[in-house]
Design a protein around this motif. Structure first.
Motif, PDB file in Angstrom:
ATOM      1  N   PRO A  83       0.835  -1.203   0.000  1.00 14.60           N
ATOM      2  CA  PRO A  83       0.000   0.000   0.000  1.00 14.60           C
ATOM      3  C   PRO A  83       0.877   1.264   0.000  1.00 14.60           C
ATOM      4  N   ASP A  84       0.270   2.415  -0.127  1.00 18.78           N
ATOM      5  CA  ASP A  84       1.000   3.677  -0.046  1.00 18.78           C
ATOM      6  C   ASP A  84       1.623   3.799   1.352  1.00 18.78           C
ATOM      7  N   LEU A  85       2.923   4.033   1.388  1.00 21.45           N
ATOM      8  CA  LEU A  85       3.632   4.039   2.675  1.00 21.45           C
ATOM      9  C   LEU A  85       3.701   5.432   3.293  1.00 21.45           C
ATOM     10  N   GLY A  86       3.305   6.449   2.544  1.00 22.59           N
ATOM     11  CA  GLY A  86       3.385   7.807   3.087  1.00 22.59           C
ATOM     12  C   GLY A  86       4.810   8.131   3.494  1.00 22.59           C
ATOM     13  N   ALA A  87       4.949   8.904   4.565  1.00 23.44           N
ATOM     14  CA  ALA A  87       6.278   9.330   5.015  1.00 23.44           C
ATOM     15  C   ALA A  87       7.142   8.151   5.465  1.00 23.44           C
ATOM     16  N   THR A  88       6.495   7.068   5.925  1.00 28.22           N
ATOM     17  CA  THR A  88       7.293   5.977   6.499  1.00 28.22           C
ATOM     18  C   THR A  88       8.212   5.328   5.472  1.00 28.22           C
ATOM     19  N   GLY A  89       7.870   5.488   4.188  1.00 30.62           N
ATOM     20  CA  GLY A  89       8.681   4.853   3.150  1.00 30.62           C
ATOM     21  C   GLY A  89       9.714   5.788   2.541  1.00 30.62           C
ATOM     22  N   SER A  90      10.000   6.912   3.206  1.00 36.16           N
ATOM     23  CA  SER A  90      10.793   7.951   2.540  1.00 36.16           C
ATOM     24  C   SER A  90      12.299   7.886   2.782  1.00 36.16           C
ATOM     25  N   ALA A  91      12.774   6.907   3.532  1.00 41.56           N
ATOM     26  CA  ALA A  91      14.234   6.788   3.721  1.00 41.56           C
ATOM     27  C   ALA A  91      14.832   6.093   2.499  1.00 41.56           C
ATOM     28  N   VAL A  92      15.850   6.714   1.884  1.00 39.54           N
ATOM     29  CA  VAL A  92      16.458   6.118   0.686  1.00 39.54           C
ATOM     30  C   VAL A  92      17.935   5.806   0.927  1.00 39.54           C
ATOM     31  N   VAL A  93      18.365   4.687   0.346  1.00 39.16           N
ATOM     32  CA  VAL A  93      19.774   4.299   0.450  1.00 39.16           C
ATOM     33  C   VAL A  93      20.498   4.895  -0.752  1.00 39.16           C
ATOM     34  N   ALA A 122      12.080  12.332  11.751  1.00 40.30           N
ATOM     35  CA  ALA A 122      12.355  10.905  11.604  1.00 40.30           C
ATOM     36  C   ALA A 122      12.798  10.328  12.949  1.00 40.30           C
ATOM     37  N   VAL A 123      12.761   9.006  13.026  1.00 39.60           N
ATOM     38  CA  VAL A 123      13.272   8.292  14.195  1.00 39.60           C
ATOM     39  C   VAL A 123      14.576   7.601  13.782  1.00 39.60           C
ATOM     40  N   VAL A 124      15.624   7.793  14.569  1.00 42.60           N
ATOM     41  CA  VAL A 124      16.898   7.142  14.262  1.00 42.60           C
ATOM     42  C   VAL A 124      17.400   6.430  15.513  1.00 42.60           C
ATOM     43  N   SER A 125      17.769   5.155  15.377  1.00 38.87           N
ATOM     44  CA  SER A 125      18.354   4.457  16.526  1.00 38.87           C
ATOM     45  C   SER A 125      19.876   4.473  16.391  1.00 38.87           C
ATOM     46  N   VAL A 126      20.547   4.777  17.490  1.00 42.84           N
ATOM     47  CA  VAL A 126      21.988   5.021  17.488  1.00 42.84           C
ATOM     48  C   VAL A 126      22.717   3.820  18.096  1.00 42.84           C
ATOM     49  N   THR A 127      23.705   3.315  17.372  1.00 38.99           N
ATOM     50  CA  THR A 127      24.499   2.185  17.833  1.00 38.99           C
ATOM     51  C   THR A 127      25.438   2.610  18.962  1.00 38.99           C
ATOM     52  N   LEU A 143       4.187   4.090  14.993  1.00 38.26           N
ATOM     53  CA  LEU A 143       3.089   4.716  15.743  1.00 38.26           C
ATOM     54  C   LEU A 143       2.984   6.199  15.415  1.00 38.26           C
ATOM     55  N   LEU A 144       4.126   6.850  15.164  1.00 35.61           N
ATOM     56  CA  LEU A 144       4.123   8.284  14.848  1.00 35.61           C
ATOM     57  C   LEU A 144       4.050   8.522  13.334  1.00 35.61           C
ATOM     58  N   SER A 145       3.916   7.442  12.551  1.00 32.96           N
ATOM     59  CA  SER A 145       3.897   7.523  11.081  1.00 32.96           C
ATOM     60  C   SER A 145       5.124   8.247  10.541  1.00 32.96           C
ATOM     61  N   LEU A 146       6.280   7.953  11.105  1.00 37.80           N
ATOM     62  CA  LEU A 146       7.530   8.597  10.679  1.00 37.80           C
ATOM     63  C   LEU A 146       8.447   7.588   9.980  1.00 37.80           C
ATOM     64  N   PRO A 147       9.309   8.104   9.093  1.00 37.22           N
ATOM     65  CA  PRO A 147      10.357   7.234   8.553  1.00 37.22           C
ATOM     66  C   PRO A 147      11.393   6.980   9.635  1.00 37.22           C
ATOM     67  N   SER A 148      12.233   5.984   9.413  1.00 35.96           N
ATOM     68  CA  SER A 148      13.206   5.658  10.446  1.00 35.96           C
ATOM     69  C   SER A 148      14.456   5.065   9.824  1.00 35.96           C
ATOM     70  N   VAL A 149      15.549   5.203  10.555  1.00 39.34           N
ATOM     71  CA  VAL A 149      16.783   4.517  10.185  1.00 39.34           C
ATOM     72  C   VAL A 149      17.323   3.897  11.464  1.00 39.34           C
ATOM     73  N   THR A 150      17.495   2.580  11.453  1.00 40.93           N
ATOM     74  CA  THR A 150      18.006   1.907  12.645  1.00 40.93           C
ATOM     75  C   THR A 150      19.508   1.671  12.506  1.00 40.93           C
ATOM     76  N   PHE A 151      20.180   1.463  13.624  1.00 39.92           N
ATOM     77  CA  PHE A 151      21.617   1.155  13.669  1.00 39.92           C
ATOM     78  C   PHE A 151      22.481   2.236  13.019  1.00 39.92           C
ATOM     79  N   ALA A 152      22.296   3.479  13.460  1.00 38.56           N
ATOM     80  CA  ALA A 152      23.095   4.577  12.905  1.00 38.56           C
ATOM     81  C   ALA A 152      24.489   4.609  13.514  1.00 38.56           C
ATOM     82  N   LYS A 153      25.482   4.743  12.633  1.00 40.46           N
ATOM     83  CA  LYS A 153      26.869   4.974  13.072  1.00 40.46           C
ATOM     84  C   LYS A 153      27.152   6.470  13.169  1.00 40.46           C
ATOM     85  N   SER A 154      26.519   7.233  12.289  1.00 40.21           N
ATOM     86  CA  SER A 154      26.691   8.684  12.329  1.00 40.21           C
ATOM     87  C   SER A 154      25.449   9.346  11.750  1.00 40.21           C
TER      88      SER A 154
END
Lengths: 320, 260
Positions: A176-186, B174-179, B136-147
């Motif tokens: 489905p549409d992920l909205g903001a949650t899908g916005s992290a890009v590698v 965004a939510v970021v988890s720090v190593t 829960l906050l409908s935010l993007p996230s990056v886990t295991f951040a080195k920097s």
């Protein structure tokens, strides 16, 4: 069989299915009538997943250049909502696996049993066995709701065995549409160079810890590893101190290893570390503190200074 | 730039406590301290706010008995204020409930640009809370951040992977988890410790966050422990004092194992 259907989140590395994925598929076969896989690269994994018991691989599209957690979790949650989901989902304790489990848990409003080393049937339902206090105690935990069970399972908890099945069929799982949650890009992927065997596959692992005294002395661990054709590893203490990269870490937050021989040099054996290596077939420990917890799991323990024992050991092996 | 850091106050890992045979929850005695795993996120947040040239670091924590020793440590490091959720009804909460409570507490602080967490706590180590908060906050996230480096409304994060690391770009908030271990947490100065005593601490209950007590704690948990057993212990090995020839014992043993 205690449950009808289990889905396994199957991961690939460099286009090859991971060993942990095969372990989970093998276990799932013991527990469920039907085993299916979920993957972001179904074509890479369909043959191996099928050979380990999956009838279908559900492809989750649109994750190229993205972190996979939100898409995979949303796709599974939608399948559950539509009534086509599984009774239980097995996910490896990997970087992406934890992301998937966390997101999925919220989507389904379902609890996750984490750090699982075995899944068993209790009164017709699945329960997870979770080691605590450094593995000295096991707790059996069950779910108390009627949501799909989500288990986050540690690598190397089961042996992978083929089922003799043919390639799994590939199906598509809508995202489905992920909205903001899908916005992290590698934007870039960096692969640290590695020589010699990997921690995952090595027959022998030699790990060093704080007892080495300083960063430069990690060289002793690498020399010994080289002599034995072993993979070098490390305790969290020296990874946190920046002596070696995180990819070397053995323990709760690092790699779980189960080699034939594990040599711990200058490692006291904090719970964090023991959890990652106590499944090794034989353990040799060298530490100057006779009270160090590492000796409680060692088959051979040398109470001594690593700075004295390691150079002699390396020399003796060179001379053989 | 406003950063919220989720911190856990835990029993000293040197004294890990025990399981209560009745309730099968961790019995926590003694004072709680700041989980070392969270000190890296606190340091990272302070550095990011410094680099941005403005804003503040707010702590969010859930703890029994209004414990605030660990929060005071992080306030002494330089965080501006804290929200502490403490309520008897929270006893027995699972990770999902914890994340729900923390997410509400984060929302109570306003609209932070960034939420930092550890990758997992050092006592419960489920490792799912960061991602649960993000969802829960409908935010993007990056886990295991080195920097983490922030440029405008984007964070550039190096994320650990099995093979090395990925460069990940994520729009804020965004939510970021720090190593653990990726920055050197500062020691609180004497001045910082004194200042921390008077920094604002917003103590709230589950009702203040809009929860019914039936939704949290034991009542809200989606799992329960049904059995506790001793794990199979390894057979006791041979422990010898190194008399200068200890290395030979290792060589002999390796030969016996036929690996050399």
């Amino acid at each position: 069989m205690s449950v009808g259907s289990i889905w396994v989140f199957v991961e690939a590395s460099d286009g090859t299915i991971t060993n942990t994925s095969l372990e989970l598929l093998t276990k799932a076969r013991d527990l469920a009538d039907t085993v299916e896989a979920v993957s972001v690269s179904a074509s890479d994994v369909a043959a191996a997943a099928g050979a380990h018991g999956a009838t279908t691989v559900h492809q989750v599209d649109g994750t190229d250049g993205k972190l996979v957690g939100p898409a995979v979790a949303s796709a599974i949650a939608d399948a559950v909502a539509a009534g086509g989901g599984p009774d239980a989902i097995l996910i490896a304790t990997s970087y992406d696996g934890r992301d998937v489990a966390g997101r999925l848990s919220v989507k389904l409003d379902a609890s996750v049993i984490t750090n699982v080393v075995d899944v068993v049937e209790v009164d017709g339902a699945l329960a997870g066995i979770v080691p605590i206090f450094g593995g000295s105690t096991n707790v059996t935990t069950k779910f108390t709701n009627d949501k799909p069970d989500i288990f986050l399972i540690r690598p190397k908890s089961f042996a992978a065995e083929e089922s003799g099945g043919g390639p799994a069929a590939v199906a598509s799982l809508a995202v489905p549409d992920l909205g903001a949650t899908g916005s992290a890009v590698v934007t870039n992927r960096f692969v640290e160079e590695q020589t010699g065997p990997s921690l995952d596959d090595a027959d022998i692992v030699v790990s060093g810890g704080r007892g080495l005294g300083e960063s430069a002395n990690y060289d002793l661990v690498e020399q010994l590893a080289k002599q034995l054709g072993a993979a070098p590893g490390a305790s969290r203490a020296i990874v946190d101190a920046g002596w070696v990269p995180y990819s070397y870490q053995v323990g709760q937050t690092g790699k779980v290893v189960k080699p034939n021989v594990y040599i711990a040099a200058g490692i006291s054996g904090a719970t964090q570390h023991l959890v990652g290596m106590k499944g090794s077939k034989t353990i040799i420990a060298i530490n100057k503190d006779p009270e160090a917890p590492i000796f409680s799991v060692a088959d051979l323990g040398i109470v001594g200074d690593v700075h004295k024992v390691l150079p002699k050991l390396i020399e003796a092996l060179q001379n053989r | 730039m406003n950063v919220v850091v989720c911190v856990k106050q835990i029993p000293d890992p040197a004294d890990p406590g025990a399981l209560d045979p009745e309730t099968k929850t961790l019995v926590r005695t003694g004072k709680l301290i700041l989980d070392e795993a969270d000190s890296y996120g606190v340091e990272m947040a302070l550095q990011l706010v410094d680099a941005a040239g403005g804003g503040e670091v707010t702590l969010v924590s859930m703890a029994p008995n209004e414990e605030q020793g660990g929060l005071r440590t992080a306030l002494a490091m330089g965080a501006a204020k804290a929200v502490l959720v403490s309520d008897d009804a929270l006893k027995g909460s699972d990770a999902l409930t914890t994340a729900k409570v923390l997410a509400k507490a984060i929302a109570r602080t306003g609209e932070p640009d960034l939420v930092l967490t550890a990758t997992e706590s050092s006592d419960g180590y489920t490792g799912t809370v960061p991602e649960q908060i993000a969802e829960l906050l409908s935010l993007p996230s990056v886990t295991f951040a080195k920097s983490i480096a922030v440029e405008g409304s984007t964070a550039n994060v190096q994320r650990q992977t099995e093979a090395g690391y990925d460069d990940v770009q994520v729009p804020l908030p965004a939510v970021v988890s720090v190593t653990a271990g990726v920055v050197e947490p500062r020691y609180p100065s004497f001045k910082g410790i004194m200042a921390a005593k008077s920094k604002p601490l917003d103590a709230v209950t589950v009702a203040d966050l809009g929860f019914d007590s039936a939704q949290v704690g034991w009542n809200g948990a989606g799992q329960e422990i049904i059995e506790v057993s001793e794990a199979e212990a390894r057979e006791a090995g041979t422990i010898v004092e190194d008399d200068g020839e200890g290395f030979q014992k290792v060589v002999d043993y390796l030969a016996e194992l036929k690996v050399i």
